[in-house]
Motif scaffolding. Structure first.
Motif, PDB file in Angstrom:
ATOM      1  N   ALA A 187       0.834  -1.208   0.000  1.00  0.00           N
ATOM      2  CA  ALA A 187       0.000   0.000   0.000  1.00  0.00           C
ATOM      3  C   ALA A 187       0.868   1.257   0.000  1.00  0.00           C
ATOM      4  CB  ALA A 187      -0.930  -0.008   1.208  1.00  0.00           C
ATOM      5  N   TYR A 188       1.976   1.203   0.731  1.00  0.00           N
ATOM      6  CA  TYR A 188       2.867   2.361   0.775  1.00  0.00           C
ATOM      7  C   TYR A 188       3.470   2.637  -0.594  1.00  0.00           C
ATOM      8  CZ  TYR A 188       6.868   5.296   2.110  1.00  0.00           C
ATOM      9  OH  TYR A 188       7.783   6.299   2.201  1.00  0.00           O
ATOM     10  N   HIS A 189       3.919   1.598  -1.269  1.00  0.00           N
ATOM     11  CA  HIS A 189       4.483   1.782  -2.607  1.00  0.00           C
ATOM     12  C   HIS A 189       3.425   2.291  -3.583  1.00  0.00           C
ATOM     13  CE1 HIS A 189       8.018  -1.197  -1.775  1.00  0.00           C
ATOM     14  NE2 HIS A 189       8.144  -0.048  -1.139  1.00  0.00           N
ATOM     15  N   ASP A 190       2.186   1.836  -3.421  1.00  0.00           N
ATOM     16  CA  ASP A 190       1.102   2.363  -4.263  1.00  0.00           C
ATOM     17  C   ASP A 190       0.962   3.875  -4.070  1.00  0.00           C
ATOM     18  OD1 ASP A 190       0.471  -0.068  -5.382  1.00  0.00           O
ATOM     19  OD2 ASP A 190      -1.168  -0.505  -3.990  1.00  0.00           O
ATOM     20  N   TRP A 191       1.077   4.318  -2.824  1.00  0.00           N
ATOM     21  CA  TRP A 191       0.961   5.749  -2.548  1.00  0.00           C
ATOM     22  C   TRP A 191       2.130   6.520  -3.166  1.00  0.00           C
ATOM     23  CZ3 TRP A 191       3.627   9.057   1.205  1.00  0.00           C
ATOM     24  CH2 TRP A 191       3.046  10.335   1.309  1.00  0.00           C
ATOM     25  N   LEU A 192       3.343   5.964  -3.075  1.00  0.00           N
ATOM     26  CA  LEU A 192       4.500   6.618  -3.685  1.00  0.00           C
ATOM     27  C   LEU A 192       4.308   6.761  -5.194  1.00  0.00           C
ATOM     28  CD1 LEU A 192       7.471   4.876  -1.805  1.00  0.00           C
ATOM     29  CD2 LEU A 192       6.479   7.136  -1.360  1.00  0.00           C
ATOM     30  N   ARG A 193       3.770   5.728  -5.822  1.00  0.00           N
ATOM     31  CA  ARG A 193       3.506   5.814  -7.265  1.00  0.00           C
ATOM     32  C   ARG A 193       2.499   6.922  -7.576  1.00  0.00           C
ATOM     33  NH1 ARG A 193       2.785   0.210  -6.384  1.00  0.00           N
ATOM     34  NH2 ARG A 193       4.715  -0.933  -6.785  1.00  0.00           N
ATOM     35  N   SER A 194       1.507   7.052  -6.706  1.00  0.00           N
ATOM     36  CA  SER A 194       0.497   8.078  -6.943  1.00  0.00           C
ATOM     37  C   SER A 194       1.086   9.485  -6.830  1.00  0.00           C
ATOM     38  CB  SER A 194      -0.670   7.914  -5.958  1.00  0.00           C
ATOM     39  OG  SER A 194      -0.305   8.321  -4.643  1.00  0.00           O
ATOM     40  N   LEU A 195       2.083   9.658  -5.952  1.00  0.00           N
ATOM     41  CA  LEU A 195       2.733  10.967  -5.833  1.00  0.00           C
ATOM     42  C   LEU A 195       3.438  11.338  -7.127  1.00  0.00           C
ATOM     43  CD1 LEU A 195       4.309  10.699  -2.243  1.00  0.00           C
ATOM     44  CD2 LEU A 195       2.235  11.958  -2.913  1.00  0.00           C
ATOM     45  N   ILE A 196       4.049  10.342  -7.781  1.00  0.00           N
ATOM     46  CA  ILE A 196       4.709  10.595  -9.060  1.00  0.00           C
ATOM     47  C   ILE A 196       3.669  10.835 -10.156  1.00  0.00           C
ATOM     48  CG2 ILE A 196       6.220   9.613 -10.829  1.00  0.00           C
ATOM     49  CD1 ILE A 196       7.615   8.032  -8.600  1.00  0.00           C
ATOM     50  N   ALA A 197       2.630   9.992 -10.169  1.00  0.00           N
ATOM     51  CA  ALA A 197       1.597  10.121 -11.197  1.00  0.00           C
ATOM     52  C   ALA A 197       0.874  11.462 -11.112  1.00  0.00           C
ATOM     53  CB  ALA A 197       0.593   8.975 -11.065  1.00  0.00           C
ATOM     54  N   ASP A 198       0.706  11.985  -9.888  1.00  0.00           N
ATOM     55  CA  ASP A 198       0.004  13.256  -9.695  1.00  0.00           C
ATOM     56  C   ASP A 198       0.919  14.467  -9.834  1.00  0.00           C
ATOM     57  OD1 ASP A 198      -2.269  11.796  -9.207  1.00  0.00           O
ATOM     58  OD2 ASP A 198      -2.130  11.924  -7.024  1.00  0.00           O
ATOM     59  N   GLY A 199       2.207  14.238 -10.093  1.00  0.00           N
ATOM     60  CA  GLY A 199       3.132  15.344 -10.289  1.00  0.00           C
ATOM     61  C   GLY A 199       3.607  16.007  -9.007  1.00  0.00           C
ATOM     62  N   ILE A 200       3.305  15.422  -7.854  1.00  0.00           N
ATOM     63  CA  ILE A 200       3.779  15.987  -6.588  1.00  0.00           C
ATOM     64  C   ILE A 200       5.271  15.738  -6.425  1.00  0.00           C
ATOM     65  CG2 ILE A 200       3.543  15.843  -4.063  1.00  0.00           C
ATOM     66  CD1 ILE A 200       0.606  15.079  -4.528  1.00  0.00           C
ATOM     67  N   ILE A 201       5.718  14.565  -6.873  1.00  0.00           N
ATOM     68  CA  ILE A 201       7.134  14.223  -6.904  1.00  0.00           C
ATOM     69  C   ILE A 201       7.507  13.936  -8.354  1.00  0.00           C
ATOM     70  CG2 ILE A 201       8.824  12.425  -6.298  1.00  0.00           C
ATOM     71  CD1 ILE A 201       7.518  12.198  -3.604  1.00  0.00           C
ATOM     72  N   PRO A 202       8.606  14.499  -8.854  1.00  0.00           N
ATOM     73  CA  PRO A 202       9.000  14.228 -10.240  1.00  0.00           C
ATOM     74  C   PRO A 202       9.583  12.827 -10.393  1.00  0.00           C
ATOM     75  CG  PRO A 202      10.660  15.572  -9.162  1.00  0.00           C
ATOM     76  CD  PRO A 202       9.527  15.442  -8.176  1.00  0.00           C
ATOM     77  N   GLN A 203       9.561  12.328 -11.598  1.00  0.00           N
ATOM     78  CA  GLN A 203      10.206  11.042 -11.886  1.00  0.00           C
ATOM     79  C   GLN A 203      11.712  11.172 -11.656  1.00  0.00           C
ATOM     80  OE1 GLN A 203      10.555   7.810 -11.933  1.00  0.00           O
ATOM     81  NE2 GLN A 203       8.876   7.549 -13.399  1.00  0.00           N
ATOM     82  N   ILE A 204      12.362  10.071 -11.323  1.00  0.00           N
ATOM     83  CA  ILE A 204      13.808  10.095 -11.103  1.00  0.00           C
ATOM     84  C   ILE A 204      14.522  10.580 -12.363  1.00  0.00           C
ATOM     85  CG2 ILE A 204      14.074   7.683 -11.805  1.00  0.00           C
ATOM     86  CD1 ILE A 204      16.280   7.419  -9.682  1.00  0.00           C
ATOM     87  N   ASP A 205      15.566  11.381 -12.187  1.00  0.00           N
ATOM     88  CA  ASP A 205      16.321  11.844 -13.347  1.00  0.00           C
ATOM     89  C   ASP A 205      17.373  10.800 -13.717  1.00  0.00           C
ATOM     90  OD1 ASP A 205      19.145  12.725 -12.225  1.00  0.00           O
ATOM     91  OD2 ASP A 205      17.657  13.459 -10.807  1.00  0.00           O
ATOM     92  N   THR A 206      17.830  10.835 -14.949  1.00  0.00           N
ATOM     93  CA  THR A 206      18.719   9.794 -15.462  1.00  0.00           C
ATOM     94  C   THR A 206      20.070   9.780 -14.741  1.00  0.00           C
ATOM     95  OG1 THR A 206      19.403  11.327 -17.216  1.00  0.00           O
ATOM     96  CG2 THR A 206      17.650   9.764 -17.736  1.00  0.00           C
ATOM     97  N   MET A 207      20.575  10.931 -14.311  1.00  0.00           N
ATOM     98  CA  MET A 207      21.864  10.972 -13.620  1.00  0.00           C
ATOM     99  C   MET A 207      21.795  10.274 -12.265  1.00  0.00           C
ATOM    100  SD  MET A 207      23.375  14.790 -14.430  1.00  0.00           S
ATOM    101  CE  MET A 207      24.812  14.430 -13.434  1.00  0.00           C
ATOM    102  N   THR A 208      20.686  10.466 -11.535  1.00  0.00           N
ATOM    103  CA  THR A 208      20.529   9.788 -10.245  1.00  0.00           C
ATOM    104  C   THR A 208      20.389   8.289 -10.443  1.00  0.00           C
ATOM    105  OG1 THR A 208      19.448  11.748  -9.313  1.00  0.00           O
ATOM    106  CG2 THR A 208      19.116   9.674  -8.161  1.00  0.00           C
ATOM    107  N   ALA A 209      19.620   7.877 -11.444  1.00  0.00           N
ATOM    108  CA  ALA A 209      19.476   6.449 -11.725  1.00  0.00           C
ATOM    109  C   ALA A 209      20.817   5.827 -12.101  1.00  0.00           C
ATOM    110  CB  ALA A 209      18.460   6.235 -12.849  1.00  0.00           C
ATOM    111  N   GLU A 210      21.590   6.528 -12.931  1.00  0.00           N
ATOM    112  CA  GLU A 210      22.892   6.008 -13.337  1.00  0.00           C
ATOM    113  C   GLU A 210      23.839   5.912 -12.151  1.00  0.00           C
ATOM    114  OE1 GLU A 210      25.530   4.200 -15.676  1.00  0.00           O
ATOM    115  OE2 GLU A 210      23.477   4.764 -16.257  1.00  0.00           O
TER     116      GLU A 210
END
Length: 251
Positions: free
Chosen positions: A181-204
């Motif tokens: 349920a917590y991970h579902d909420w984190l996904r919703s924060l990204i989907a709603d634009g409250i948190i941006p998607q990870i940038d490529t430099m951080t992922a790398e």
């Protein structure tokens, strides 16, 4: 001892005392450590990689279930090479790794006085200066903190995704987290634009960190079965992280 009787009517402004707590209500108090109230906060450099769970329905999962049953009957350990991949193998996602802004007097710029209560203006300012986005409940539309009375007095503040299970006797309560349920909420924060998607430099950067960990263990894995098993798991994680980062980069 018996109370004295009186024939006088109770005054209209008399105060009615509350009932004492029952034994059951006392048992409902959790043996938890006192913890301050908090708000969650996000930093763009703090992420975690979460692998998708086994689906349980594909051909690989059904085959693996059969292998596990056979191994259990024979009291044998399972050779990873005998298992077939699930359709979710090598698949995952990057989710924000949130931390807490504690609403505690004298911590992080949070002031407290008996007369005025908490003043978190400076605490919010300090967090923003450090690059955090504070997920104030009023702004994310969810009151995610739950308050529990503690046996020794005071309050414990936990997230809504944590369940408190009282333990018998003097043992501390067990806290169980609903990560799905917590991970579902984190996904919703990204989907709603409250948190941006990870940038490529951080992922790398996360990918390179895992590559370095694998490189350091290469010389020892042949003589350490436990390390070899952990490294196989990390190798699968690495493949998933690379594929996920590539999909984000080309989205």
């Amino acid at each position: 001892m018996p109370l004295p009787s009186t024939s006088k009517p109770r005054p209209s402004n008399a105060i009615q005392g509350s009932l004492p707590p029952t034994a059951q209500s006392r048992r409902d108090l959790a043996r938890l450590d006192k913890t301050p109230n908090f708000m969650l906060k996000f930093h763009p450099a703090r992420w975690m990689y979460v692998e998708l769970p086994k689906c349980g329905e594909c051909a690989g999962c059904k085959h693996n279930s059969k292998v596990e049953r056979e191994a259990a009957k024979a009291f044998e350990s399972i050779d990873p090479d005998r298992l077939k991949p699930c359709v979710n193998d090598d698949r995952g996602e990057f989710l924000p790794l949130l931390s807490k802004l504690k609403l505690d007097g004298g911590v992080g710029g949070c002031d407290y006085s008996v007369s005025r209560g908490y003043n978190i203006k400076d605490a919010l300012h300090n967090a923003r200066v450090q690059g955090y986005t504070v997920l104030e409940p009023s702004k994310v539309g969810l009151e995610y903190v739950r308050v529990y009375d503690c046996v020794g007095g005071g309050k414990a503040h936990l997230s809504m995704w944590e369940t408190v299970i009282p333990a018998p006797g003097q043992k501390p309560a067990v806290i169980v987290a609903d990560t799905v349920a917590y991970h579902d909420w984190l996904r919703s924060l990204i989907a709603d634009g409250i948190i941006p998607q990870i940038d490529t430099m951080t992922a790398e950067s996360m990918i390179e960190s895992l590559r370095g960990k694998l490189a350091r263990g290469t010389a020892r894995r042949a003589n350490d079965p436990g390390l070899d098993l952990r490294m196989r798991h990390d190798e699968r994680r690495l493949r998933g992280m690379v594929a996920t980062a590539r999909a984000i980069a080309y989205a």
